[in-house]
Design an enzyme around this catalytic site. Structure first.
Site, mmCIF file in Angstrom:
data_model
loop_
_atom_site.group_PDB
_atom_site.id
_atom_site.type_symbol
_atom_site.label_atom_id
_atom_site.label_comp_id
_atom_site.label_asym_id
_atom_site.label_seq_id
_atom_site.Cartn_x
_atom_site.Cartn_y
_atom_site.Cartn_z
ATOM 1 N N CYS A 87 13.828 11.567 4.939
ATOM 2 C CA CYS A 87 13.991 11.351 6.501
ATOM 3 C C CYS A 87 15.252 11.532 7.123
ATOM 4 C CB CYS A 87 13.509 9.859 6.502
ATOM 5 S SG CYS A 87 14.441 8.831 5.476
ATOM 6 N N LYS A 122 0.893 -1.190 0.131
ATOM 7 C CA LYS A 122 0.067 -0.041 0.280
ATOM 8 C C LYS A 122 0.911 1.256 -0.044
ATOM 9 C CE LYS A 122 -1.776 2.835 2.845
ATOM 10 N NZ LYS A 122 -1.644 4.108 1.893
ATOM 11 N N PRO A 123 0.799 1.815 -1.164
ATOM 12 C CA PRO A 123 1.808 3.049 -1.338
ATOM 13 C C PRO A 123 1.090 4.230 -0.729
ATOM 14 C CG PRO A 123 0.535 2.794 -3.448
ATOM 15 C CD PRO A 123 0.522 1.298 -2.587
ATOM 16 N N GLU A 131 10.618 17.047 13.898
ATOM 17 C CA GLU A 131 10.674 16.982 12.384
ATOM 18 C C GLU A 131 10.043 17.855 11.645
ATOM 19 O OE1 GLU A 131 9.239 13.229 10.710
ATOM 20 O OE2 GLU A 131 11.341 12.882 9.777
ATOM 21 N N GLU A 179 10.584 1.911 10.024
ATOM 22 C CA GLU A 179 11.606 2.787 9.647
ATOM 23 C C GLU A 179 10.970 4.364 9.842
ATOM 24 O OE1 GLU A 179 14.511 1.839 8.486
ATOM 25 O OE2 GLU A 179 14.176 0.004 8.383
HETATM 26 P P1 NAD Z 1 2.608 8.712 7.527
HETATM 27 O O1 NAD Z 1 2.939 7.964 8.624
HETATM 28 O O2 NAD Z 1 1.612 9.778 7.422
HETATM 29 O O3 NAD Z 1 2.150 7.644 6.227
HETATM 30 C C1 NAD Z 1 2.950 6.657 5.850
HETATM 31 C C2 NAD Z 1 2.110 5.543 5.379
HETATM 32 O O4 NAD Z 1 1.410 4.836 6.396
HETATM 33 C C3 NAD Z 1 1.104 5.807 4.130
HETATM 34 O O5 NAD Z 1 0.731 4.940 3.239
HETATM 35 C C4 NAD Z 1 -0.222 6.217 4.894
HETATM 36 O O6 NAD Z 1 -1.455 5.924 4.008
HETATM 37 C C5 NAD Z 1 0.163 4.719 5.984
HETATM 38 N N1 NAD Z 1 -0.846 5.082 7.205
HETATM 39 C C6 NAD Z 1 -1.418 6.212 7.761
HETATM 40 N N2 NAD Z 1 -2.190 5.957 8.945
HETATM 41 C C7 NAD Z 1 -1.987 4.492 8.937
HETATM 42 C C8 NAD Z 1 -2.552 3.798 10.038
HETATM 43 N N3 NAD Z 1 -3.231 4.061 11.157
HETATM 44 N N4 NAD Z 1 -2.163 2.386 9.872
HETATM 45 C C9 NAD Z 1 -1.490 2.037 8.650
HETATM 46 N N5 NAD Z 1 -1.090 2.835 7.720
HETATM 47 C C10 NAD Z 1 -1.284 4.263 7.977
HETATM 48 O O7 NAD Z 1 3.957 9.387 6.712
HETATM 49 P P2 NAD Z 1 4.131 10.330 5.493
HETATM 50 O O8 NAD Z 1 3.673 11.541 6.001
HETATM 51 O O9 NAD Z 1 3.769 9.708 4.262
HETATM 52 O O10 NAD Z 1 5.757 10.145 5.305
HETATM 53 C C11 NAD Z 1 6.775 10.970 6.199
HETATM 54 C C12 NAD Z 1 7.378 10.268 7.309
HETATM 55 O O11 NAD Z 1 7.987 9.392 6.895
HETATM 56 C C13 NAD Z 1 8.380 11.197 8.216
HETATM 57 O O12 NAD Z 1 8.288 11.083 9.386
HETATM 58 C C14 NAD Z 1 9.796 10.578 7.495
HETATM 59 O O13 NAD Z 1 10.647 10.768 8.432
HETATM 60 C C15 NAD Z 1 9.304 9.187 7.562
HETATM 61 N N6 NAD Z 1 10.241 8.487 6.616
HETATM 62 C C16 NAD Z 1 11.258 7.706 7.080
HETATM 63 C C17 NAD Z 1 12.139 7.029 6.282
HETATM 64 C C18 NAD Z 1 13.141 5.910 6.993
HETATM 65 O O14 NAD Z 1 13.797 5.502 6.232
HETATM 66 N N7 NAD Z 1 13.062 5.850 8.282
HETATM 67 C C19 NAD Z 1 11.983 7.100 5.066
HETATM 68 C C20 NAD Z 1 10.766 8.059 4.542
HETATM 69 C C21 NAD Z 1 10.200 8.706 5.323
#
Ligand code: NAD
Length: 499
Positions: free
Chosen positions: A303, A195-196, A403, A269
């Site tokens: 990130c 799921k992207p 962040e 991650e």
């Molecule tokens: P997010 O947590 O809002 O969403 C990530 C994914 O989770 C999306 O596909 C979203 O639809 C899904 N999601 C949302 N709520 C959910 C739930 N309750 N249960 C299951 N899935 C759910 O993150 P974002 O805003 O898309 O991305 C930014 C964050 O990702 C930043 O904090 C960044 O640091 C982090 N990030 C970390 C890494 C790493 O390698 N550590 C890499 C890239 C981004």
């Protein structure tokens, strides 16, 4: 789903400014493109705010059907039962297909995320192809070992797939972070339900095409487009053996907690707030360039962004002024202009988050510098933010501890190496860190003392598929890339045969 224009694109042919036609997205379940019973969700071009297309919003029923199909495909042995080298050959074919379609992948990625096209080509798409090839090659090395025991028996271990993997990814590096889960999971013999992010779902749909054409059997790879609800339904499904999640620390905590209840494997991650330390003995000009790249790359939506700069006091003012001045020359603009280095932010919620931090910094009397300091909003449409430096900030301020995820850099002075390390380690996060120095002994000493999953010395942001990445502390656990990334999708069975 897409096609790249050969001729000059026009609005009338539906191809548009990116030179690529994007059809409405469907779900990919059981090896087929299918419609969801649910709504459709718009996907936007961050440079203009215009709708690019719509994608299916997976319902709970779609998630259940998809997991059922993946479970059946896995349990049939159609993929897990193949020799690992054969799975590897399929992945190597998929890497070739990504390379053949690299321009299309790059254009779709830039259109969806707002990334400058040169980075989509040079980094995102080429890394994705390399990663699929790397794990395709590594598949052949999945093997157990014979053990000598204290009794008359033949004893050996087998390395086996976990089962069905849910791969849930964030908006900022959609292709690379999908592939960093899909490739090792498939190499190990798992089925994957991906799921992207709802904000940037388009290249995941291209991956479904590529993997099918390469020979991944029906049901072994699934794409469900949708938002947090679909992600939650997927992660909560007890037929899932492992959840591989990249995203925010807040969502990661809920996923890890639920995986604990279900006794599922999980890797998370999560967020970062990475410190970059400039010592007075560094090559200061190079260090300034590194610091700028570290916080503006991907418009700060990285990130591992070097979002906190710590500078040894004798060179502090010089570095602050140089960064504020030079960051004004980094080209901000349309992702499809070949010279653009900073594209728009991917969505309005990200831009608003940056703006609210900057409003707060001004209200708190912080010294705000750089091209974004005047707070002027872009008038050209799209979600643009310009580089901004917050100097002399307090360690316990939200600017240092939280962040921001935009092109915003905090800068603080330090007097000793011990103080630099203490400040660097004093946030909840531990994803990456770096130091710029001319002293090789200091390089090793400080690299060992920094609490982060990855440390750069005299540079920032270079990654390699062979080198594991992952968090310390609230940046999560588990590793992606390298052989460690493959281990996360395998479990070990012991076989003991009485003689
Ligand atoms: P997010 O947590 O809002 O969403 C990530 C994914 O989770 C999306 O596909 C979203 O639809 C899904 N999601 C949302 N709520 C959910 C739930 N309750 N249960 C299951 N899935 C759910 O993150 P974002 O805003 O898309 O991305 C930014 C964050 O990702 C930043 O904090 C960044 O640091 C982090 N990030 C970390 C890494 C790493 O390698 N550590 C890499 C890239 C981004």
């Amino acid at each position: 789903m897409t096609s790249v224009a050969n001729a000059e694109p026009t609005a009338a042919d539906g191809i548009g400014r990116a030179g690529v036609k994007v059809e409405p997205g469907r779900l990919f379940i059981g090896g087929e493109w299918v419609d969801s019973g649910g709504d459709r969700r718009s996907v936007y071009d961050p440079a203009t705010g215009a709708e690019i297309t719509t994608v299916a919003e997976a319902t709970t029923a779609d998630v259940e059907q998809a997991v059922g199909a993946a479970r059946a495909a896995h349990d049939s042995g159609v993929w897990a039962g193949l020799p690992a080298r054969e799975r590897g050959r399929v992945l190597i074919r998929a890497a070739g297909l990504i390379r053949e379609r690299s321009e299309e992948f790059a254009r779709v990625e830039s259109l969806d995320t707002g990334k400058p096209i040169m980075f989509s080509r040079m980094i995102d798409v080429s890394t994705a192809a390399e990663m699929v090839e790397y794990y395709g090659t590594l598949a052949g090395s999945i093997e157990g070992s014979v053990r000598s025991t204290g009794a008359p028996m033949m004893a050996y271990t087998r390395r086996e797939a976990l089962g069905v993997v849910a791969a849930i990814t964030p908006f900022n590096f959609p292709l690379v972070l999908s592939v960093s889960k899909i490739a090792p999971a498939l190499a190990a013999g798992n089925a994957v339900v991906h799921k992207p992010s709802e904000e940037t779902p388009l290249t995941a749909l291209l991956m479904a095409d590529v993997l099918r054409e390469a020979g991944v059997p029906a049901g072994v790879f699934t794409v469900l487009t949708g938002g947090g609800e679909a992600g939650q339904a997927l992660a909560n499904d007890e037929r899932i053996d492992k959840v591989a999640f990249t995203g925010s620390t807040a969502v990661g905590r809920t996923i890890a907690a639920r995986a604990g209840e279900n006794l599922q494997h999980v890797t998370v991650e999560l967020g970062g707030k990475s410190a970059n330390l400039i010592f007075a003995d560094a090559d200061i000009e190079a260090a300034v360039n590194t610091a700028i790249n570290g916080f503006v790359y991907n418009t700060g939506q990285f990130c591992m962004a070097g979002s906190r700069l710590l500078v040894e006091r004798p060179v502090y003012e010089q570095v602050v002024e140089a960064i504020a001045a030079a960051s004004a020359y980094v080209p901000v603009g349309d992702p499809f202009d070949e010279g653009t280095v900073i594209g728009p932010m991917t969505g309005p919620r990200h831009l608003e988050k940056v703006r609210s931090f900057l409003r707060r910094a001004k209200a708190d009397g912080v010294r705000v510098l750089g091209p974004g300091a005047d707070g002027a909003e872009e008038s050209a449409g799209g979600w643009f933010a310009r580089p901004t430096v917050l100097a002399d900030v307090a360690q316990d301020s939200p600017f240092v501890q939280e962040e921001i995820f935009g092109p915003v850099l905090t800068v603080q002075p330090f007097d000793t190496e011990e103080e630099a390390v203490r400040l660097a380690n004093d946030t909840p996060y531990g994803l990456a860190a770096g130091l710029q120095t001319g002293d090789v002994k200091r390089a090793h000493r400080v690299a060992a003392a920094l609490q982060a999953g990855l440390v750069w010395v005299n540079g920032w942001g270079v990654l390699d598929v062979a080198m594991p990445i992952g968090g310390y502390k609230a940046s999560g656990y588990g590793r992606e890339c390298g052989p460690e990334g493959l281990d996360e999708y395998l479990q070990t069975k012991s076989v003991l045969i009485g003689l």
